[in-house]
Design a protein around this motif. Structure first.
Motif, PDB file in Angstrom:
ATOM      1  N   ALA A   1       0.844  -1.198   0.000  1.00 43.04           N
ATOM      2  CA  ALA A   1       0.000   0.000   0.000  1.00 43.04           C
ATOM      3  C   ALA A   1       0.877   1.245   0.000  1.00 43.04           C
ATOM      4  CB  ALA A   1      -0.905   0.002   1.233  1.00 43.04           C
ATOM      5  N   THR A   2       0.499   2.237  -0.801  1.00 44.57           N
ATOM      6  CA  THR A   2       1.262   3.479  -0.881  1.00 44.57           C
ATOM      7  C   THR A   2       0.486   4.621  -0.247  1.00 44.57           C
ATOM      8  OG1 THR A   2       0.309   4.176  -2.997  1.00 44.57           O
ATOM      9  CG2 THR A   2       2.216   2.689  -3.084  1.00 44.57           C
ATOM     10  N   LEU A   3       1.164   5.728  -0.011  1.00 38.52           N
ATOM     11  CA  LEU A   3       0.491   6.915   0.508  1.00 38.52           C
ATOM     12  C   LEU A   3      -0.552   7.422  -0.479  1.00 38.52           C
ATOM     13  CD1 LEU A   3       3.349   8.984   2.198  1.00 38.52           C
ATOM     14  CD2 LEU A   3       1.509   7.731   3.305  1.00 38.52           C
ATOM     15  N   ASP A   4      -0.260   7.300  -1.773  1.00 38.15           N
ATOM     16  CA  ASP A   4      -1.248   7.692  -2.791  1.00 38.15           C
ATOM     17  C   ASP A   4      -2.499   6.825  -2.681  1.00 38.15           C
ATOM     18  OD1 ASP A   4       0.116   9.814  -4.107  1.00 38.15           O
ATOM     19  OD2 ASP A   4       1.397   8.351  -5.124  1.00 38.15           O
ATOM     20  N   ASP A   5      -2.304   5.531  -2.439  1.00 41.78           N
ATOM     21  CA  ASP A   5      -3.445   4.627  -2.271  1.00 41.78           C
ATOM     22  C   ASP A   5      -4.286   5.034  -1.056  1.00 41.78           C
ATOM     23  OD1 ASP A   5      -2.575   3.066  -4.417  1.00 41.78           O
ATOM     24  OD2 ASP A   5      -1.385   1.749  -3.121  1.00 41.78           O
ATOM     25  N   ILE A   6      -3.605   5.348   0.034  1.00 45.76           N
ATOM     26  CA  ILE A   6      -4.305   5.740   1.264  1.00 45.76           C
ATOM     27  C   ILE A   6      -5.082   7.033   1.043  1.00 45.76           C
ATOM     28  CG2 ILE A   6      -3.982   6.473   3.666  1.00 45.76           C
ATOM     29  CD1 ILE A   6      -1.488   4.595   3.689  1.00 45.76           C
ATOM     30  N   ALA A   7      -4.452   7.982   0.383  1.00 48.16           N
ATOM     31  CA  ALA A   7      -5.121   9.255   0.094  1.00 48.16           C
ATOM     32  C   ALA A   7      -6.363   9.039  -0.759  1.00 48.16           C
ATOM     33  CB  ALA A   7      -4.145  10.199  -0.613  1.00 48.16           C
TER      34      ALA A   7
ATOM     35  N   ALA B   1      -9.208   7.466   1.188  1.00 48.17           N
ATOM     36  CA  ALA B   1      -9.832   8.403   2.132  1.00 48.17           C
ATOM     37  C   ALA B   1     -10.428   9.615   1.428  1.00 48.17           C
ATOM     38  CB  ALA B   1      -8.811   8.852   3.169  1.00 48.17           C
ATOM     39  N   ASP B   2     -10.284   9.655   0.102  1.00 49.87           N
ATOM     40  CA  ASP B   2     -10.813  10.761  -0.717  1.00 49.87           C
ATOM     41  C   ASP B   2     -10.203  12.098  -0.321  1.00 49.87           C
ATOM     42  OD1 ASP B   2     -12.333  11.775  -2.792  1.00 49.87           O
ATOM     43  OD2 ASP B   2     -14.074  12.186  -1.545  1.00 49.87           O
ATOM     44  N   VAL B   3      -8.881  12.091  -0.124  1.00 50.21           N
ATOM     45  CA  VAL B   3      -8.147  13.329   0.136  1.00 50.21           C
ATOM     46  C   VAL B   3      -6.892  13.317  -0.734  1.00 50.21           C
ATOM     47  CG1 VAL B   3      -8.984  13.495   2.517  1.00 50.21           C
ATOM     48  CG2 VAL B   3      -6.816  12.323   2.048  1.00 50.21           C
ATOM     49  N   SER B   4      -6.146  14.412  -0.704  1.00 50.84           N
ATOM     50  CA  SER B   4      -4.900  14.474  -1.459  1.00 50.84           C
ATOM     51  C   SER B   4      -3.753  13.876  -0.643  1.00 50.84           C
ATOM     52  CB  SER B   4      -4.566  15.930  -1.805  1.00 50.84           C
ATOM     53  OG  SER B   4      -4.260  16.661  -0.623  1.00 50.84           O
ATOM     54  N   LYS B   5      -2.682  13.515  -1.339  1.00 52.31           N
ATOM     55  CA  LYS B   5      -1.497  13.014  -0.649  1.00 52.31           C
ATOM     56  C   LYS B   5      -0.942  14.096   0.277  1.00 52.31           C
ATOM     57  CE  LYS B   5       3.050  10.963  -1.476  1.00 52.31           C
ATOM     58  NZ  LYS B   5       4.019  10.522  -2.527  1.00 52.31           N
ATOM     59  N   ARG B   6      -1.050  15.359  -0.150  1.00 47.68           N
ATOM     60  CA  ARG B   6      -0.584  16.461   0.689  1.00 47.68           C
ATOM     61  C   ARG B   6      -1.333  16.472   2.016  1.00 47.68           C
ATOM     62  NH1 ARG B   6      -0.439  22.581  -1.552  1.00 47.68           N
ATOM     63  NH2 ARG B   6       1.352  21.717  -2.647  1.00 47.68           N
ATOM     64  N   THR B   7      -2.627  16.170   1.981  1.00 47.52           N
ATOM     65  CA  THR B   7      -3.414  16.120   3.220  1.00 47.52           C
ATOM     66  C   THR B   7      -2.909  15.014   4.132  1.00 47.52           C
ATOM     67  OG1 THR B   7      -5.398  17.022   2.169  1.00 47.52           O
ATOM     68  CG2 THR B   7      -5.721  15.740   4.181  1.00 47.52           C
TER      69      THR B   7
END
Length: 221
Positions: free
Chosen positions: A42-48, A51-57
């Motif tokens: 799992a990547t941070l992009d996948d998590i974002a 969760a329907d948010v941006s990776k920056r969030t």
């Protein structure tokens, strides 16, 4: 027209609730992905995206995937310190530390949202225990936060010599016992909070014999 103090307080409270909701959503999205794809898959992009948010969030709340998974233990460390300061003065250092840890784990288990019918902290513990390298990371988190409880224990026992190793030694050994308890708990197939608390107690009860005693019943005198 400027907002009143009550309005500012209400606004701040709303922001805090939104932040907590977003943080919880990120934690749940990460747990889902770690469970289905594995921690490495799992990547941070996948998590974002989940969760329907941006990776920056995501990066506003956590420094990375490991930070998401271990956040619960940093919270537990802070609660342990808070409870240790409240423990009765007559308690021995180890008793005070183990009771403070028990209280913190119970508080974290109650305060965090449920994850598929299980306290989030237990789901995290399962992942930590079954993901290669994560137990080492958990142990590191526990050791990083050992200075505060060691200082409290030293003050409770009126130890003024900063070179006295006992406060740091006790907290370090306690951290090792916690790590062993998590691994034993997972290996037992248990999934409840009471069992891990009992396992932590069992590990701490065996510290003395593990360090200073003989392990074999048939060991020579």
């Amino acid at each position: 027209m400027h907002p009143s103090p009550a309005e500012r307080t209400a606004s701040a409270g709303l922001r805090d609730r939104k932040k907590l909701k977003t943080r919880d959503a990120l934690c749940h999205a990460a747990l889902d992905l770690f469970g289905s794809r594995g921690f490495e898959g799992a990547t941070l992009d996948d998590i974002a995206a989940a969760a329907d948010v941006s990776k920056r969030t995501v990066l506003r709340y956590f420094t990375g995937k490991q930070d998401i998974l271990l956040a619960v233990f940093r919270e537990m460390a802070a609660l342990t310190v808070r409870e240790l300061e409240r423990r009765p003065a007559e308690e021995a250092p180890l008793t005070a530390l183990r009771e403070a840890t028990r209280h913190a784990l119970c508080e974290v288990g109650r305060a965090l949202p449920e994850y598929r019918g299980t306290p989030t902290c237990l789901a995290v513990l399962q992942l930590v225990a079954t993901t290669p390298g994560m137990l080492v990371s958990l142990h590191h988190v526990l050791l990083v936060h050992q200075d505060a409880p060691a200082k409290i224990l030293a003050a409770r026992e009126r130890i003024e010599d900063p070179a006295d190793p006992r406060p740091q030694l006790l907290v370090s050994v306690h951290a090792v016992a916690m790590t062993v308890a998590v691994r034993s708990w997972q290996a037992s197939g248990a999934h409840d909070l009471d069992t891990i608390l009992d396992t932590v107690d069992m590990c701490l009860d065996n510290l003395s014999s593990a360090i200073a005693g003989r392990w074999s019943v048939a060991a020579p005198a």
